[in-house]
Design a protein around this motif. Structure first.
Motif, PDB file in Angstrom:
ATOM      1  N   ALA A  64       1.172  15.507   1.037  1.00 43.69           N
ATOM      2  CA  ALA A  64       0.112  14.682   0.851  1.00 43.69           C
ATOM      3  C   ALA A  64      -0.014  13.664   1.245  1.00 43.69           C
ATOM      4  CB  ALA A  64      -0.159  14.806  -0.875  1.00 43.69           C
ATOM      5  N   LYS A  65       1.223  12.674   0.892  1.00 48.94           N
ATOM      6  CA  LYS A  65       1.229  11.154   1.593  1.00 48.94           C
ATOM      7  C   LYS A  65       1.140  11.466   3.210  1.00 48.94           C
ATOM      8  CE  LYS A  65       3.856   7.050   1.704  1.00 48.94           C
ATOM      9  NZ  LYS A  65       5.181   6.338   1.111  1.00 48.94           N
ATOM     10  N   GLU A  66       1.722  12.034   3.843  1.00 52.95           N
ATOM     11  CA  GLU A  66       1.543  12.220   5.232  1.00 52.95           C
ATOM     12  C   GLU A  66       0.218  12.614   5.622  1.00 52.95           C
ATOM     13  OE1 GLU A  66       3.150  15.508   8.762  1.00 52.95           O
ATOM     14  OE2 GLU A  66       4.433  15.295   6.868  1.00 52.95           O
ATOM     15  N   ARG A  67      -0.629  13.400   5.064  1.00 55.97           N
ATOM     16  CA  ARG A  67      -2.041  13.805   5.555  1.00 55.97           C
ATOM     17  C   ARG A  67      -2.903  12.567   4.891  1.00 55.97           C
ATOM     18  NH1 ARG A  67      -3.907  18.967   5.158  1.00 55.97           N
ATOM     19  NH2 ARG A  67      -5.655  17.950   6.113  1.00 55.97           N
ATOM     20  N   LEU A  68      -2.605  12.070   3.968  1.00 49.32           N
ATOM     21  CA  LEU A  68      -3.251  10.637   3.706  1.00 49.32           C
ATOM     22  C   LEU A  68      -3.214   9.566   4.771  1.00 49.32           C
ATOM     23  CD1 LEU A  68      -3.148  10.741  -0.253  1.00 49.32           C
ATOM     24  CD2 LEU A  68      -5.501  10.948   1.038  1.00 49.32           C
ATOM     25  N   ASN A  69      -1.758   9.259   4.996  1.00 46.87           N
ATOM     26  CA  ASN A  69      -1.551   8.428   5.976  1.00 46.87           C
ATOM     27  C   ASN A  69      -2.287   8.570   7.230  1.00 46.87           C
ATOM     28  OD1 ASN A  69      -0.116   6.462   4.372  1.00 46.87           O
ATOM     29  ND2 ASN A  69       1.772   7.462   4.562  1.00 46.87           N
ATOM     30  N   GLU A  70      -2.058   9.975   7.765  1.00 46.16           N
ATOM     31  CA  GLU A  70      -2.702  10.364   9.074  1.00 46.16           C
ATOM     32  C   GLU A  70      -4.059  10.022   8.986  1.00 46.16           C
ATOM     33  OE1 GLU A  70      -3.792  14.397  11.300  1.00 46.16           O
ATOM     34  OE2 GLU A  70      -2.271  14.496   9.821  1.00 46.16           O
ATOM     35  N   MET A  71      -4.917  10.351   8.036  1.00 45.64           N
ATOM     36  CA  MET A  71      -6.254   9.668   7.857  1.00 45.64           C
ATOM     37  C   MET A  71      -6.535   8.430   7.817  1.00 45.64           C
ATOM     38  SD  MET A  71      -9.168  10.896   4.777  1.00 45.64           S
ATOM     39  CE  MET A  71      -8.594   9.721   3.699  1.00 45.64           C
ATOM     40  N   HIS A  96       0.800  -1.172  -0.046  1.00 40.13           N
ATOM     41  CA  HIS A  96      -0.097  -0.168   0.166  1.00 40.13           C
ATOM     42  C   HIS A  96       0.821   1.199  -0.005  1.00 40.13           C
ATOM     43  CE1 HIS A  96      -3.510  -2.328   0.166  1.00 40.13           C
ATOM     44  NE2 HIS A  96      -3.424  -2.561   1.545  1.00 40.13           N
ATOM     45  N   SER A  97       1.961   0.993   0.830  1.00 36.95           N
ATOM     46  CA  SER A  97       2.692   2.408   0.852  1.00 36.95           C
ATOM     47  C   SER A  97       3.387   2.690  -0.667  1.00 36.95           C
ATOM     48  CB  SER A  97       3.857   2.409   2.055  1.00 36.95           C
ATOM     49  OG  SER A  97       4.657   3.307   2.030  1.00 36.95           O
ATOM     50  N   ALA A  98       3.999   1.853  -1.150  1.00 36.45           N
ATOM     51  CA  ALA A  98       4.627   1.879  -2.509  1.00 36.45           C
ATOM     52  C   ALA A  98       3.419   2.333  -3.585  1.00 36.45           C
ATOM     53  CB  ALA A  98       5.289   0.637  -2.953  1.00 36.45           C
ATOM     54  N   GLU A  99       2.459   1.481  -3.469  1.00 36.45           N
ATOM     55  CA  GLU A  99       1.536   2.062  -4.357  1.00 36.45           C
ATOM     56  C   GLU A  99       1.041   3.416  -4.314  1.00 36.45           C
ATOM     57  OE1 GLU A  99      -2.945   0.012  -5.995  1.00 36.45           O
ATOM     58  OE2 GLU A  99      -2.284  -0.247  -3.838  1.00 36.45           O
ATOM     59  N   LEU A 100       0.787   3.648  -2.937  1.00 36.81           N
ATOM     60  CA  LEU A 100       0.573   5.176  -2.816  1.00 36.81           C
ATOM     61  C   LEU A 100       1.396   6.178  -3.266  1.00 36.81           C
ATOM     62  CD1 LEU A 100      -1.947   7.123  -1.484  1.00 36.81           C
ATOM     63  CD2 LEU A 100      -0.603   6.863   0.814  1.00 36.81           C
ATOM     64  N   ASP A 101       2.689   6.034  -3.217  1.00 34.95           N
ATOM     65  CA  ASP A 101       3.965   6.564  -3.780  1.00 34.95           C
ATOM     66  C   ASP A 101       3.554   6.929  -5.258  1.00 34.95           C
ATOM     67  OD1 ASP A 101       5.174   7.142  -1.546  1.00 34.95           O
ATOM     68  OD2 ASP A 101       6.304   5.626  -1.504  1.00 34.95           O
ATOM     69  N   GLN A 102       3.406   5.606  -5.884  1.00 33.74           N
ATOM     70  CA  GLN A 102       3.114   5.602  -7.299  1.00 33.74           C
ATOM     71  C   GLN A 102       2.012   6.544  -7.821  1.00 33.74           C
ATOM     72  OE1 GLN A 102       3.141   1.610  -8.440  1.00 33.74           O
ATOM     73  NE2 GLN A 102       5.152   1.289  -7.857  1.00 33.74           N
ATOM     74  N   SER A 152     -12.769  13.504  -6.282  1.00 30.73           N
ATOM     75  CA  SER A 152     -12.980  11.969  -6.721  1.00 30.73           C
ATOM     76  C   SER A 152     -11.765  11.244  -6.999  1.00 30.73           C
ATOM     77  CB  SER A 152     -13.775  12.034  -8.155  1.00 30.73           C
ATOM     78  OG  SER A 152     -15.131  12.408  -8.029  1.00 30.73           O
ATOM     79  N   ALA A 153     -10.764  11.914  -7.389  1.00 33.59           N
ATOM     80  CA  ALA A 153      -9.397  11.306  -7.442  1.00 33.59           C
ATOM     81  C   ALA A 153      -8.739  10.926  -6.231  1.00 33.59           C
ATOM     82  CB  ALA A 153      -8.479  12.406  -8.195  1.00 33.59           C
ATOM     83  N   VAL A 154      -9.044  11.739  -5.286  1.00 34.97           N
ATOM     84  CA  VAL A 154      -8.402  11.346  -3.891  1.00 34.97           C
ATOM     85  C   VAL A 154      -9.276   9.970  -3.194  1.00 34.97           C
ATOM     86  CG1 VAL A 154      -7.843  12.041  -1.542  1.00 34.97           C
ATOM     87  CG2 VAL A 154      -7.494  13.643  -3.367  1.00 34.97           C
ATOM     88  N   TYR A 155     -10.521  10.151  -3.441  1.00 36.53           N
ATOM     89  CA  TYR A 155     -11.497   9.225  -2.825  1.00 36.53           C
ATOM     90  C   TYR A 155     -10.982   7.882  -3.826  1.00 36.53           C
ATOM     91  CZ  TYR A 155     -15.062  11.251  -0.151  1.00 36.53           C
ATOM     92  OH  TYR A 155     -15.848  11.832   0.781  1.00 36.53           O
ATOM     93  N   LEU A 168      -8.377   0.610   0.544  1.00 39.87           N
ATOM     94  CA  LEU A 168      -9.036   0.169   1.381  1.00 39.87           C
ATOM     95  C   LEU A 168      -9.844  -1.255   0.569  1.00 39.87           C
ATOM     96  CD1 LEU A 168     -10.938   3.058   3.019  1.00 39.87           C
ATOM     97  CD2 LEU A 168      -9.189   1.592   3.951  1.00 39.87           C
ATOM     98  N   GLY A 169      -9.514  -1.428  -0.544  1.00 37.70           N
ATOM     99  CA  GLY A 169      -9.997  -2.304  -1.093  1.00 37.70           C
ATOM    100  C   GLY A 169     -11.608  -2.489  -1.675  1.00 37.70           C
TER     101      GLY A 169
END
Length: 505
Positions: A55-62, A29-35, A116-119, A126-127
């Motif tokens: 952005a990654k920090e904020r997303l990971n926090e949520m 998930h982490s590598a995928e999120l980076d990509q 929508s992109a971030v969703y 989350l699958g």
């Protein structure tokens, strides 16, 4: 151009086309999120890298908070409700149409597409399966909840409807028509067929990479409405690197058209007009290029043969497979070359080019008018009647239509009147009367010319003055009366008649 800009502005706000997204993979998930963030927030500079890291920090926090609430173990509808609540608290602060996606993370600014992109990122993480739906220039997301689907509509965004879809489709097709993008033969297809083919090319499934491409396209469209042509082209380039769509080419063509018409005096403007023509040879771009060629030669402050010839050859090379265009270029080339030599008083060269032009289109009345004007212009530098009449004869033999041209005939009458005056002033009665008869025949055979009264005065007054010097006042009055018949409103002829009548009392 104003109408085209208005049409493209309409495209910022309407209509619909659906697409599906592939199911997520089981990658880390982490590598995928980076990509994924690399796709949505491109760039290798320090600022871009900082924004991605933030952005990654904020997303990971949520996501960490959601994982702590065991979101993966919840039923789909409950998991989605938890995600929507977290997104609202963490990110969705201010709705702003056509917001940049980096502002989603840094300022809480969003629109339907960036949300929508971030969703999509978080749903993949989350699958939870989903579908993307493109609505004109916006993208919304439908989440598969098993028994049903739910569209995620963010606060402030307009909800899709059939009327908006029709408006967008109609506006987009009008843009295609305005820039000459679709061949004429294809307009007999239905609007739906044309739209599907020339908007997203009939794509039915969007990957995240394609969604990122669509985001870049939207930024290009936003830059277009701000008249930031270079920025718009840069965004389009990024969009095409991820995934090419017809709509990108359409916007690029619209930008080129703006650049081609914004300042028609620049070579950059001409370069973009050539680009448009290369994509769509023929009308109306071919005609615009022909006009531009004429303007380049006509408006040059110091035209010379090298400039005219080199410009002509450059356009010839581009149009080498288009005989119709080559013919128009040749006509303008002859005309503007002749114009240049006429300005220089080079009568021989004027005649050479105008003769070529006349032989190319001998019955073209527009060419007749131009040719007559230029030949008369060349005659104005010759005041002496003998060489002037010689040129009149030469021109008349080569171009018979000149004998009915009022301005050319006016010059002929001028030279003939000056010849009459010259011989009467030399007290050569025989030649004076001979050439006066020539003047009468010319005047009788032609219509009234612009300075007809002046030449009548010149010729008949010269004859009258000759007989006045011979003390033959009756014959002097006779020529004045003949002149008054040709020019009954001339005050000086009236005055001379009164004076001569006194001598006869």
């Amino acid at each position: 151009m104003k109408q085209l800009s208005t049409l493209l502005f309409i495209l910022l706000f309407c209509s619909t086309l659906t697409a599906a997204h592939a199911k997520p993979t089981a990658a880390d998930h982490s590598a995928e999120l980076d990509q994924q963030l690399q796709l949505l927030l491109p760039g290798t500079g320090l600022q871009e890298q900082s924004v991605r890291a933030y952005a990654k920090e904020r997303l990971n926090e949520m996501l960490t908070q959601l994982e702590a609430q065991n979101i993966r173990k919840k039923k789909p509808h409950k998991a989605l409700a938890m995600l929507k609540e977290a997104m609202g608290e963490q990110f969705l602060k201010k709705h702003q149409p056509f917001s940049k996606i980096q502002f989603f993370f840094t300022q809480g600014q969003y629109d339907q597409t960036t949300a929508s992109a971030v969703y999509a990122l978080t749903l993949e993480y989350l699958g939870l399966p989903y579908l993307l739906q493109v609505q004109g220039t916006e993208v919304s997301i439908l989440v598969d909840l098993g028994k049903n689907t739910e569209r995620i509509s963010v606060k402030g965004a307009e909800k899709p409807n059939a009327e908006k879809e029709r408006q967008f489709q109609s506006a987009y097709l009008e843009v295609l028509r305005s820039i000459g993008y679709i061949p004429d033969a294809e307009w007999n297809h239905s609007p739906d067929q044309l739209f599907n083919r020339y908007y997203l090319g009939g794509d039915q499934q969007l990957t995240l990479r394609q969604l990122a491409s669509f985001l870049y396209y939207r930024q290009a469209l936003r830059a277009y409405t701000d008249r930031a042509w270079a920025a718009s082209l840069d965004w389009l380039y990024l969009a095409r690197q991820l995934h090419p769509w017809p709509v990108q080419e359409v916007l690029q063509r619209a930008i080129w058209l703006q650049l081609a018409t914004e300042d028609t005096k620049t070579t950059t403007s001409l370069d973009y007009l050539w680009k448009i023509w290369e994509r769509s040879p023929g009308a109306p771009w071919q005609g615009q290029l022909i006009h531009r060629f004429n303007d380049l030669l006509r408006d040059h402050p110091t035209p010379n043969s090298w400039m005219i010839d080199s410009t002509y050859m450059a356009f010839q090379q581009r149009f080498k497979n288009y005989p119709g265009a080559l013919g128009q270029l040749r006509e303008i080339y002859y005309l503007q070359s002749a114009r240049m030599y006429a300005q220089q008083g080079n009568t021989t060269s004027v005649m050479n080019y105008m003769d070529s032009l006349y032989r190319y289109q001998p019955n073209n009345t527009a060419i007749h008018e131009v040719l007559a004007g230029m030949l008369v212009w060349s005659l104005r530098k010759e005041r002496a009647f003998e060489p002037g009449l010689e040129q009149i004869v030469i021109y008349s033999r080569k171009y018979p239509f000149l004998t009915t041209n009022p301005i050319f005939v006016d010059h002929h009458l001028m030279y003939q009147a000056e010849k009459v005056r010259y011989y009467f002033d030399q007290d050569d009665r025989i030649k004076g009367l001979e050439y006066l008869d020539d003047f009468k025949r010319l005047a009788t055979s032609s219509s009234r010319t612009p300075r007809y009264n002046s030449w009548v005065l010149t010729a008949y007054l010269a004859a009258s003055n000759y007989y006045y010097r011979q003390n033959d006042f009756r014959q002097a009055l006779n020529f004045i009366e003949q002149g008054r018949q040709e020019s009954p409103t001339d005050p000086y002829l009236d005055h001379r008649a009164d004076v001569l009548l006194k001598y006869l009392r």
